[in-house]
Enzyme design. Structure first.
Site, PDB file in Angstrom:
ATOM      1  N   ASP A 124       0.418  -0.866  -0.316  1.00 59.04           N
ATOM      2  CA  ASP A 124       0.138   0.224  -0.309  1.00 59.04           C
ATOM      3  C   ASP A 124       1.373   1.673   0.337  1.00 59.04           C
ATOM      4  O   ASP A 124       1.957   1.244   0.531  1.00 59.04           O
ATOM      5  CB  ASP A 124      -0.590   0.068   1.085  1.00 59.04           C
ATOM      6  CG  ASP A 124      -2.153   1.591   1.150  1.00 59.04           C
ATOM      7  OD1 ASP A 124      -1.471   2.168   0.876  1.00 59.04           O
ATOM      8  OD2 ASP A 124      -3.116   0.560   1.118  1.00 59.04           O
ATOM      9  N   SER A 174      -6.913   4.166  -1.412  1.00 60.05           N
ATOM     10  CA  SER A 174      -6.970   2.723  -1.342  1.00 60.05           C
ATOM     11  C   SER A 174      -8.037   2.183  -2.283  1.00 60.05           C
ATOM     12  O   SER A 174      -8.343   0.826  -2.259  1.00 60.05           O
ATOM     13  CB  SER A 174      -6.430   2.159  -0.384  1.00 60.05           C
ATOM     14  OG  SER A 174      -5.306   2.298   0.267  1.00 60.05           O
TER      15      SER A 174
END
Length: 420
Positions: free
Chosen positions: A50, A96
């Site tokens: 991430d 995200s």
């Protein structure tokens, strides 16, 4: 020129963690087996760093492998690029949730959306489709297990913040066989502390906050074994598995030297190993999502020390996945990031800081492994950017990740294995 304090002590810390875990960053894949696997693909291991783009990977390469070294994730034989822009009326920069929705559904959407389209309608997800095809499914993360990236593969909601609803959908709708990570607070009603007590000293804001009842008890009733320590995880044998190893993320996100901690009770590599041993008993195959959240979270605080530590943990998890795939040639391994975070640049330590102080200050120096040289990290923002993200892959269909594609291309490739 503004610099942060030296990080020379971080190298032995990361190296010690690698040694303690009994893991190697060496690559057993030979030239002979580095191509695309032949035959039918059954399994997918999809790995998300991430917040990781090219600069993060290069910083990790220098720090962990040296000037002439390679990361395991960069040794995977096929590579390409993914664009990350969402379909959001307010911004061209993704979060995200929108990025993972593109992966999981093949459709772009707005920031904050978990596998719903721009009108809020639920979309079919790869996690649910893999389960319907008879495959085992699982997720491993150092974030909350109900955070945006894993949620997009196994839930539908217009608001990524509805993490207790996401947990409920895991149990009632998509039923992942393995759920490992953080976020115990979302599985228990307010006032009902669990294995990780409410209001811990390191972050008194953390406390149980669910609105869907005692979901841990519900999971047990549905046949999940619940574990909350590394020892319990190691002892777990077969069957459905729910492991929650912290109130929220498995680290404390802070600026450098201000209470920042990266010491997950169960490491990403350990959780990945357990997930693979559990899921791989299914003859029809499996889908496993693996996510290292610390890269993004520490980049938001421009914390290069902890970001590099998180990248080292991701690298060890990649090695676990790659080693599994080397002996299971019907397995596709994909490593990428959902977006870039921090506007990061890797710079020479002799370069004057052209960006300024505070958020845009240079960070370092950091040692280059096996060398007397060092490098700096230069941040330009504390948020996400629109930079492309690298993608590397190994196994069946890996060659389809060469070239430059939108992030929805991930769904196009993975669906060829998971929906059949």
């Amino acid at each position: 020129m503004t610099f942060r304090s030296s990080r020379w002590l971080l190298a032995p810390v990361v190296a010690g963690v690698v040694a303690a875990a009994g893991l190697s960053l060496a690559n057993p894949i030979t030239d002979a087996d580095a191509g695309a696997a032949k035959g039918k693909a059954r399994n997918v291991i999809f790995i998300n760093g991430d917040g990781m783009s090219a600069a993060q990977r290069e910083a990790a390469r220098l720090y962990l492998a040296g000037l002439d070294g390679q990361l395991t994730m960069d040794k995977l034989p096929y590579s390409g690029q993914l664009t990350t822009s969402p379909h959001d009326p307010k911004t061209p920069i993704t979060d995200s949730a929108a990025a993972a929705t593109a992966w999981a559904t093949g459709e772009k959407t707005y920031n904050g959306a978990i596998s719903v389209d721009v009108d809020g309608n639920p979309l079919p997800t790869l996690g649910a489709q893999a389960k319907a095809a008879g495959k085992s499914t699982g997720l491993v993360t150092t974030a909350q297990v109900t955070d945006a990236s894993p949620a997009a593969f196994f839930a539908n909601t217009a608001d990524r913040g509805a993490q207790d609803e996401i947990a409920r959908q895991y149990l009632d709708v998509t039923r992942p066989d393995v759920i490992l990570g953080g976020g115990e607070d979302w599985w228990l009603p307010a006032g009902n502390g669990g294995a990780y007590p409410d209001k811990p000293a390191e972050d008194p804001s953390e406390a149980s906050k669910g609105t869907k009842g005692d979901l841990i008890a519900k999971a047990k009733a549905k046949g999940y074994r619940y574990v909350s320590t590394a020892a319990q995880l190691q002892a777990a044998k077969g069957g459905k598995l729910l492991g929650l190893f912290g109130n929220e993320e498995l680290f404390q996100q802070r600026a450098e030297g201000q209470g920042d901690v990266y010491a997950p009770p169960a490491s990403l590599a350990t959780m990945t190993e357990k997930a693979l041993s559990t899921l791989s008993t299914n003859k029809k195959g499996f889908f496993l999502l693996v996510e290292e959240e610390g890269i993004d979270e520490f980049a938001h605080d421009n914390n290069g020390t902890r970001m590099l530590q998180a990248l080292g943990e991701l690298e060890k998890a990649v090695a676990v996945a790659r080693n599994f795939a080397a002996t299971h040639p019907d397995t596709l391994v994909v490593v990428t990031g959902d977006h870039e975070c921090g506007g990061l640049t890797v710079e020479d330590t002799a370069t004057s800081d052209e960006s300024g102080d505070g958020i845009s200050a240079e960070d370092g120096p950091f040692p280059i492994k096996g060398s007397s040289q060092t490098f700096n990290l230069d941040w330009t923002t504390s948020g996400h950017t629109g930079a492309d993200v690298p993608v590397t892959a190994y196994g069946p269909l890996a060659e389809q990740f060469t070239g430059k594609h939108p992030n929805t291309h991930v769904h196009d490739v993975l669906s060829q294995i998971l929906t059949r």
